[in-house]
Motif scaffolding. Structure first.
Motif, short mmCIF file in Angstrom:
data_model
loop_
_atom_site.label_atom_id
_atom_site.label_comp_id
_atom_site.label_asym_id
_atom_site.label_seq_id
_atom_site.Cartn_x
_atom_site.Cartn_y
_atom_site.Cartn_z
N ASP A 70 64.58 63.65 -32.23
CA ASP A 70 63.68 64.49 -33.03
C ASP A 70 63.89 64.26 -34.53
N LEU A 71 65.14 64.16 -34.93
CA LEU A 71 65.44 63.99 -36.35
C LEU A 71 65.03 62.61 -36.85
N VAL A 72 65.21 61.59 -36.01
CA VAL A 72 64.79 60.24 -36.38
C VAL A 72 63.27 60.19 -36.53
N GLU A 73 62.55 60.83 -35.60
CA GLU A 73 61.09 60.86 -35.69
C GLU A 73 60.65 61.62 -36.94
N VAL A 123 72.70 67.21 -40.52
CA VAL A 123 71.74 67.97 -39.73
C VAL A 123 72.02 67.67 -38.26
N ALA A 124 72.14 68.72 -37.45
CA ALA A 124 72.40 68.56 -36.02
C ALA A 124 71.23 69.10 -35.23
N GLU A 125 70.75 68.30 -34.27
CA GLU A 125 69.81 68.82 -33.29
C GLU A 125 70.61 69.13 -32.02
N VAL A 126 70.36 70.29 -31.43
CA VAL A 126 71.14 70.72 -30.28
C VAL A 126 70.22 71.02 -29.11
N GLU A 127 70.70 70.73 -27.92
CA GLU A 127 69.90 71.01 -26.73
C GLU A 127 69.91 72.49 -26.40
N VAL A 132 66.82 73.08 -32.93
CA VAL A 132 66.83 72.94 -31.47
C VAL A 132 65.99 71.73 -31.09
N ALA A 133 66.56 70.85 -30.28
CA ALA A 133 65.87 69.63 -29.86
C ALA A 133 64.73 69.97 -28.90
N ALA A 134 63.65 69.23 -29.02
CA ALA A 134 62.54 69.39 -28.09
C ALA A 134 62.95 68.90 -26.71
N GLU A 135 62.43 69.53 -25.68
CA GLU A 135 62.72 69.07 -24.32
C GLU A 135 62.01 67.74 -24.09
N ARG A 136 62.74 66.79 -23.56
CA ARG A 136 62.16 65.47 -23.28
C ARG A 136 62.96 64.81 -22.17
N VAL A 137 62.31 63.89 -21.48
CA VAL A 137 63.02 63.10 -20.48
C VAL A 137 63.93 62.13 -21.24
N LYS A 138 65.21 62.14 -20.92
CA LYS A 138 66.15 61.28 -21.63
C LYS A 138 65.95 59.83 -21.19
N PRO A 139 65.68 58.95 -22.14
CA PRO A 139 65.43 57.54 -21.77
C PRO A 139 66.71 56.83 -21.34
N ILE A 140 66.54 55.84 -20.50
CA ILE A 140 67.65 55.01 -20.04
C ILE A 140 67.42 53.60 -20.57
N GLU A 141 68.41 53.07 -21.28
CA GLU A 141 68.25 51.76 -21.91
C GLU A 141 68.08 50.65 -20.87
N LYS A 142 68.92 50.67 -19.85
CA LYS A 142 68.83 49.68 -18.77
C LYS A 142 69.02 50.39 -17.44
#
Length: 241
Positions: free
Chosen positions: A35-38, A187-191, A216-226
């Motif tokens: 979220d913070l990077v976006e 700045v911290a985003e927290v689940e 507070v971090a938005a709910e999202r599906v956590k991506p998997i790199e591989k």
């Protein structure tokens, strides 16, 4: 004083500026403050120096800052799986300071602890040592490395309280504590956000004194790199069901 904010984009827009150094937690796509990077991307600030273990992957995490041409310099331990990062580096569009992974972690820790520099044997006698001061301690050549202090640090935590105390989950801990400590502003985003006292003091991994703002971090599906899977027949030792 409550450090919480409802709007990550408005907060980062207030803090970000051109040519700043930004330390970002995460390893690959694990523990990345998406979220913070976006929000940083949406500010449109340019000429950033990004300190992070790596730059994510194409289209995700820090990769979106590269694609938006907002990054001029990277301090990282490896290029990783980001093709655009590799292309920009090879074509001279972005400067890269490669730093051994352990040295990078120690540079962040040192910066957060107020230690300006330290000697390490890691990298001695290699290209890592080129242009750096060296000394011999107990018969081992060591390289002088400088601590890192970032203008802004962006981190992701599993649980945080309103005073900024943070708890990370398993491997998502990675570079987040070091980045949190090394930021002039963190700045911290927290689940999950809890009130003061909602975290056992013995479980705090980053104390609130190091954190300036919490969202507070938005709910999202956590991506998997591989993603690696096995055929059901192989996994079960027989025919798949």
């Amino acid at each position: 004083m409550r450090k919480t904010h409802d709007d990550a984009r408005a907060l980062i827009a207030e803090l970000a500026r051109d040519s700043m150094t930004v330390a970002v937690g995460g390893f690959g796509l694990c523990g990345v403050p998406f979220d913070l990077v976006e929000a940083l991307r949406d500010t449109g600030v340019r000429d950033l120096t990004v300190v992070s273990n790596n730059m994510g992957v194409d289209g995700m995490g820090l990769g979106i800052l590269l694609e938006n041409r907002q990054v001029s310099r990277v301090i990282a331990s490896y290029v990783g799986e980001n093709r655009e990062f590799a292309r920009q580096y090879l074509e001279g569009e972005v400067a890269v300071e490669f730093t051994p992974q352990g040295t990078l972690a120690e540079r962040l820790r040192a910066g957060g602890a107020g230690i300006p520099a330290f000697y390490t044997p890691t990298g001695a006698g290699t290209v890592v040592a080129e242009g750096k001061r060296t000394e011999v301690f107990d018969g081992r050549e060591c390289v002088l490395e400088h601590g890192i202090v970032a203008d802004l640090a962006l981190v992701h935590a599993h649980v945080g309280d309103v005073d900024g105390n943070l708890v990370y989950r398993r491997t998502a801990r990675n570079f987040n504590p070091g980045c949190a400590a090394a930021g002039r502003v963190t700045v911290a985003e927290v689940e999950r956000l809890v009130e003061l006292g909602g975290i056992d003091p013995d479980q705090v991994m980053t104390p609130g004194v190091l954190v300036d703002h919490v969202v507070v971090a938005a709910e999202r599906v956590k991506p998997i790199e591989k993603r690696t899977t096995r055929d059901a027949a192989v996994a079960g030792g027989g025919e798949g069901r």
